[in-house]
Design a protein around this motif. Structure first.
Motif, PDB file in Angstrom:
ATOM      1  N   SER A  77       6.992 -46.005  92.149  1.00  0.00           N
ATOM      2  CA  SER A  77       6.589 -46.883  93.246  1.00  0.00           C
ATOM      3  C   SER A  77       6.420 -48.310  92.739  1.00  0.00           C
ATOM      4  CB  SER A  77       5.273 -46.402  93.860  1.00  0.00           C
ATOM      5  OG  SER A  77       4.212 -46.586  92.938  1.00  0.00           O
ATOM      6  N   CYS A  78       6.432 -49.262  93.654  1.00  0.00           N
ATOM      7  CA  CYS A  78       6.198 -50.669  93.296  1.00  0.00           C
ATOM      8  C   CYS A  78       4.718 -50.962  93.128  1.00  0.00           C
ATOM      9  CB  CYS A  78       6.781 -51.581  94.373  1.00  0.00           C
ATOM     10  SG  CYS A  78       8.575 -51.455  94.555  1.00  0.00           S
ATOM     11  N   MET A  81       8.675 -55.859 111.632  1.00  0.00           N
ATOM     12  CA  MET A  81       8.182 -54.497 111.442  1.00  0.00           C
ATOM     13  C   MET A  81       7.088 -54.471 110.366  1.00  0.00           C
ATOM     14  SD  MET A  81      10.298 -51.110 110.213  1.00  0.00           S
ATOM     15  CE  MET A  81      10.772 -51.906 108.668  1.00  0.00           C
ATOM     16  N   TYR A  82       7.348 -55.145 109.239  1.00  0.00           N
ATOM     17  CA  TYR A  82       6.356 -55.171 108.162  1.00  0.00           C
ATOM     18  C   TYR A  82       5.085 -55.917 108.596  1.00  0.00           C
ATOM     19  CZ  TYR A  82       9.934 -53.496 104.885  1.00  0.00           C
ATOM     20  OH  TYR A  82      10.877 -52.745 104.253  1.00  0.00           O
ATOM     21  N   ASN A  83       5.231 -57.005 109.338  1.00  0.00           N
ATOM     22  CA  ASN A  83       4.062 -57.736 109.828  1.00  0.00           C
ATOM     23  C   ASN A  83       3.220 -56.854 110.742  1.00  0.00           C
ATOM     24  OD1 ASN A  83       4.521 -60.110 108.464  1.00  0.00           O
ATOM     25  ND2 ASN A  83       5.810 -60.968 110.069  1.00  0.00           N
ATOM     26  N   ARG A  84       3.886 -56.101 111.600  1.00  0.00           N
ATOM     27  CA  ARG A  84       3.159 -55.232 112.514  1.00  0.00           C
ATOM     28  C   ARG A  84       2.392 -54.156 111.748  1.00  0.00           C
ATOM     29  NH1 ARG A  84       7.108 -53.278 115.168  1.00  0.00           N
ATOM     30  NH2 ARG A  84       7.075 -51.109 114.435  1.00  0.00           N
ATOM     31  N   LEU A  85       3.049 -53.568 110.736  1.00  0.00           N
ATOM     32  CA  LEU A  85       2.398 -52.539 109.935  1.00  0.00           C
ATOM     33  C   LEU A  85       1.196 -53.103 109.178  1.00  0.00           C
ATOM     34  CD1 LEU A  85       5.551 -50.685 108.545  1.00  0.00           C
ATOM     35  CD2 LEU A  85       3.956 -49.843 110.289  1.00  0.00           C
ATOM     36  N   LEU A  86       1.330 -54.326 108.665  1.00  0.00           N
ATOM     37  CA  LEU A  86       0.211 -54.952 107.957  1.00  0.00           C
ATOM     38  C   LEU A  86      -0.953 -55.224 108.912  1.00  0.00           C
ATOM     39  CD1 LEU A  86       2.205 -57.413 105.672  1.00  0.00           C
ATOM     40  CD2 LEU A  86       0.735 -55.562 104.868  1.00  0.00           C
ATOM     41  N   ASP A 145      11.337 -43.694  99.449  1.00  0.00           N
ATOM     42  CA  ASP A 145      12.177 -44.408 100.405  1.00  0.00           C
ATOM     43  C   ASP A 145      12.234 -45.898 100.043  1.00  0.00           C
ATOM     44  OD1 ASP A 145      12.886 -45.893 102.910  1.00  0.00           O
ATOM     45  OD2 ASP A 145      13.049 -43.841 103.640  1.00  0.00           O
ATOM     46  N   THR A 146      13.438 -46.458  99.980  1.00  0.00           N
ATOM     47  CA  THR A 146      13.599 -47.861  99.555  1.00  0.00           C
ATOM     48  C   THR A 146      12.945 -48.828 100.525  1.00  0.00           C
ATOM     49  OG1 THR A 146      15.683 -47.260  98.502  1.00  0.00           O
ATOM     50  CG2 THR A 146      15.293 -49.594  98.873  1.00  0.00           C
ATOM     51  N   VAL A 147      13.015 -48.549 101.811  1.00  0.00           N
ATOM     52  CA  VAL A 147      12.398 -49.445 102.793  1.00  0.00           C
ATOM     53  C   VAL A 147      10.881 -49.464 102.608  1.00  0.00           C
ATOM     54  CG1 VAL A 147      12.171 -49.968 105.255  1.00  0.00           C
ATOM     55  CG2 VAL A 147      14.285 -48.952 104.380  1.00  0.00           C
ATOM     56  N   GLY A 148      10.312 -48.301 102.296  1.00  0.00           N
ATOM     57  CA  GLY A 148       8.881 -48.248 102.025  1.00  0.00           C
ATOM     58  C   GLY A 148       8.520 -48.980 100.743  1.00  0.00           C
ATOM     59  N   LYS A 149       9.402 -48.914  99.739  1.00  0.00           N
ATOM     60  CA  LYS A 149       9.128 -49.617  98.483  1.00  0.00           C
ATOM     61  C   LYS A 149       9.151 -51.126  98.698  1.00  0.00           C
ATOM     62  CE  LYS A 149      10.947 -47.934  94.670  1.00  0.00           C
ATOM     63  NZ  LYS A 149      11.909 -47.352  93.710  1.00  0.00           N
ATOM     64  N   ALA A 150       9.970 -51.582  99.640  1.00  0.00           N
ATOM     65  CA  ALA A 150       9.968 -53.020  99.946  1.00  0.00           C
ATOM     66  C   ALA A 150       8.615 -53.459 100.509  1.00  0.00           C
ATOM     67  CB  ALA A 150      11.089 -53.340 100.936  1.00  0.00           C
ATOM     68  N   LEU A 151       8.027 -52.623 101.377  1.00  0.00           N
ATOM     69  CA  LEU A 151       6.697 -52.934 101.890  1.00  0.00           C
ATOM     70  C   LEU A 151       5.659 -52.892 100.761  1.00  0.00           C
ATOM     71  CD1 LEU A 151       4.751 -53.560 104.167  1.00  0.00           C
ATOM     72  CD2 LEU A 151       4.669 -51.102 104.717  1.00  0.00           C
ATOM     73  N   GLY A 172       6.194 -53.711  97.760  1.00  0.00           N
ATOM     74  CA  GLY A 172       6.360 -54.967  97.029  1.00  0.00           C
ATOM     75  C   GLY A 172       5.622 -56.121  97.690  1.00  0.00           C
ATOM     76  N   ILE A 173       5.648 -56.153  99.024  1.00  0.00           N
ATOM     77  CA  ILE A 173       4.924 -57.204  99.761  1.00  0.00           C
ATOM     78  C   ILE A 173       3.422 -57.067  99.528  1.00  0.00           C
ATOM     79  CG2 ILE A 173       4.364 -58.071 102.063  1.00  0.00           C
ATOM     80  CD1 ILE A 173       7.203 -57.207 102.917  1.00  0.00           C
ATOM     81  N   ILE A 174       2.921 -55.826  99.627  1.00  0.00           N
ATOM     82  CA  ILE A 174       1.491 -55.592  99.422  1.00  0.00           C
ATOM     83  C   ILE A 174       1.089 -55.949  97.990  1.00  0.00           C
ATOM     84  CG2 ILE A 174      -0.305 -53.810  99.391  1.00  0.00           C
ATOM     85  CD1 ILE A 174       1.366 -52.312 101.533  1.00  0.00           C
ATOM     86  N   ALA A 175       1.904 -55.534  97.031  1.00  0.00           N
ATOM     87  CA  ALA A 175       1.588 -55.802  95.633  1.00  0.00           C
ATOM     88  C   ALA A 175       1.516 -57.305  95.356  1.00  0.00           C
ATOM     89  CB  ALA A 175       2.630 -55.147  94.723  1.00  0.00           C
ATOM     90  N   GLY A 176       2.449 -58.059  95.940  1.00  0.00           N
ATOM     91  CA  GLY A 176       2.435 -59.505  95.734  1.00  0.00           C
ATOM     92  C   GLY A 176       1.167 -60.146  96.256  1.00  0.00           C
ATOM     93  N   ARG A 177       0.679 -59.684  97.399  1.00  0.00           N
ATOM     94  CA  ARG A 177      -0.539 -60.264  97.975  1.00  0.00           C
ATOM     95  C   ARG A 177      -1.784 -59.860  97.182  1.00  0.00           C
ATOM     96  NH1 ARG A 177       0.476 -60.362 104.543  1.00  0.00           N
ATOM     97  NH2 ARG A 177       2.602 -61.163 104.409  1.00  0.00           N
ATOM     98  N   ILE A 178      -1.789 -58.623  96.685  1.00  0.00           N
ATOM     99  CA  ILE A 178      -2.931 -58.198  95.868  1.00  0.00           C
ATOM    100  C   ILE A 178      -2.966 -58.997  94.561  1.00  0.00           C
ATOM    101  CG2 ILE A 178      -3.902 -56.277  94.545  1.00  0.00           C
ATOM    102  CD1 ILE A 178      -2.905 -54.386  96.713  1.00  0.00           C
TER     103      ILE A 178
END
Length: 542
Positions: free
Chosen positions: A168-169, A1-6, A43-49, A51-57
């Motif tokens: 937010s993350c 799901m996260y890969n698709r959104l990215l 939303d916690t699920v959104g915060k997880a996404l 976190g993924i974006i923040a790590g890549r930035i």
């Protein structure tokens, strides 16, 4: 799901709707917006996404050289105390040298109005483009900023058009990205910016008073210009400056920011640390003692002498007050070399540790520290300084603390009875077993149901033992080892331990193993309880 959104560059709207919680700022009254700190519950699920974006930035930023080192907020391996240390190191350096060569220094603390909630999304986007952030991350960030909403407790929903969501993350990283150009702002020789999140400190140094004012004016006006371009507003009336001057008399003027004078104060609070013109930290230590005293008073009700939690749990509870006292010790620890400052915090620590070991209030500070196994507060402060500023590891720093503590204990005065019993502080503190309770503490300190103690505090007309007819003073040593009333008890204990017990080895035997501690401590508690009951009976009979 996260890969698709990215891949699609889409951040779902459901994850961009936040519930608003308003936390009142300490000391603020009224209903003005500035009296509250807004927190967004996302939303916690959104915060997880996020976190993924923040790590890549972050990885991209590191590839491009990373953010400026003078931004200490929201950074791994950096803290508020690192920012304070950077400021105070510049101030200390200005005081070095002779009377003719040392410099004037001013520490100017700026206040940004409602910073996190007013930052422009377009500015964040523009700054991210300067870092050459990959296109797929820029697309999803564009979606992240669109259609953001916030719901109040009354159900009212509003559209958000700016700011970084607190809670937010991604918010802290986005703030640092747009603030990075401020940290890189050229202020000229003699001026330095130190940032922690939205707190900005400008430190200026110069040999001459007029030169210092000129450097400060120029630096402040450049910072104010950057703030205008960024859509942020400075609260000039809340801006404070501390002049580090030593014993010299300041005859210069006031720095100005946008034609408004900046007040020069003798002391001001920066990131929780009170700074003063002499860098002696008297105000900070005084305030730390006051705040810790309130915590200690609140905790003493949880730790009565009789009943309540055991000593180990009491010691854990006491860490709350120690945390308040020791905040920022890495900065102000050298000030504890002054005796009056040590006493300010030592008095609070003593009151707390008396409850940890369930002792009477007449017990000396040094004795309470040893019985509780907690080093003196000034040694704890210096231990923190050594670990952070000198790079000493935790084990080595604690060993150095224990050596200093042992020397003090061996050469100190007061508490002679306890010093005779406990000769080696290290062995006592590092024992793997055994707690100290009210009855055992009485015997270890000599402050309790003894004729010598009661006579000293005016509770008895003489110090004689009322359990025997020998006319001897009723001391802790007399009670266990000389009084005929307790000979049978002692013989039974020695039989169980299969070794003689005397005044110079009793503590050493106790700390050898858990069973010996239990046997001896139960013996002492039985004796002390019977003595106390007899004491109460005699008081009732007059």
């Amino acid at each position: 799901m996260y890969n698709r959104l990215l891949n699609e560059g889409r951040f779902p709207n459901a994850w961009k709707s936040a519930n608003l919680v308003l936390l009142r700022k300490p000391g603020k009254q009224g209903t003005e917006p500035s009296c509250f700190r807004p927190i967004c519950l996302l939303d916690t699920v959104g915060k997880a996404l996020e976190g993924i974006i923040a790590g890549r930035i972050r990885r991209r930023l590191e590839e491009m050289g990373g953010l400026r080192e003078n931004q200490y907020g929201f950074r791994g391996g950096k803290s508020a105390l690192d920012a304070v240390n950077a400021v105070t190191e510049i101030a200390r350096a200005s005081k070095e040298g002779t009377w003719r060569t040392r410099e004037w220094c001013t520490i100017i603390m700026l206040d940004v109005k409602n910073a996190f909630n007013t930052v422009s999304w377009q500015r964040i986007h523009d700054e991210m483009e300067k870092w050459d952030i990959p296109p797929y991350l820029m697309r999803i960030m564009g979606s992240y900023f669109r259609n953001r909403k916030i719901r109040g407790s009354d159900g009212l929903e509003l559209t958000v058009s700016g700011g970084v969501p607190q809670g937010s993350c991604l918010g802290p990283l986005l703030w640092n990205i747009q603030y990075d150009s401020l940290c890189a702002l050229p202020l000229g020789d003699g001026a330095v910016i130190v940032a922690y999140a939205d707190d900005v400190c400008v430190v200026c140094s110069a040999r001459e008073e007029d030169e210092l004012v000129r450097i400060a004016d120029e630096a402040l006006n450049r910072v104010a210009g950057w703030m205008r371009e960024a859509g942020l507003e400075l609260a000039v009336q809340k801006t404070e400056a501390v002049l580090v001057k030593g014993r010299r008399t300041w005859q210069g003027g006031q720095p100005r920011m946008e034609n408004m004078p900046v007040a020069i104060k003798n002391e001001a609070k920066y990131l929780g640390i009170w700074l003063d013109g002499h860098l002696c930290y008297k105000r900070h230590i005084t305030e730390a003692g006051r705040k810790a005293g309130k915590v200690a008073n609140a905790l003493t009700g949880l730790m009565p002498n009789v009943g309540g939690p055991g000593m180990n749990r009491r010691r854990v509870i006491a860490t709350a007050a120690h945390s308040v006292m020791l905040y920022g010790a890495e900065i102000w620890a050298p000030a504890m070399d002054k005796g009056s400052y040590r006493r300010m915090l030592g008095t609070v620590q003593r009151r707390l540790l008396l409850r940890v070991v369930a002792a009477y209030r007449t017990v000396a500070e040094e004795v309470a520290q040893v019985l509780a196994g907690v080093p003196p507060i000034d040694l704890l402060a210096k231990e923190r300084r050594d670990r952070r500023r000198l790079g000493v590891n935790k084990k080595e720093a604690r060993e150095a603390t224990m050596r200093t503590w042992q020397r003090r204990w061996r050469t100190g005065s007061g508490g002679e009875w306890t010093r005779r019993l406990i000769k080696d502080v290290v062995k006592w503190v590092k024992r793997p077993h055994g707690e100290v309770g009210h009855m055992l503490t009485q015997w270890l300190t000599g402050h309790g149901s003894f004729g010598t103690y009661r006579f000293r505090i005016g509770k008895s007309q003489d110090a004689r033992c009322f359990h025997c007819d020998r006319g001897q003073d009723d001391s802790p040593e007399h009670t266990l080892f000389r009084c005929p009333a307790w000979i049978g008890e002692r013989d039974r204990v020695e039989s169980r331990l299969r070794r003689p017990i005397h005044i110079d080895n009793i503590v050493e035997v106790m700390i050898e193993d858990e069973e010996k501690w239990r046997v001896i401590s139960e013996w002492i508690e039985r004796v002390m309880r019977e003595k106390q009951e007899e004491e109460w009976r005699r008081e009732r009979e007059g």
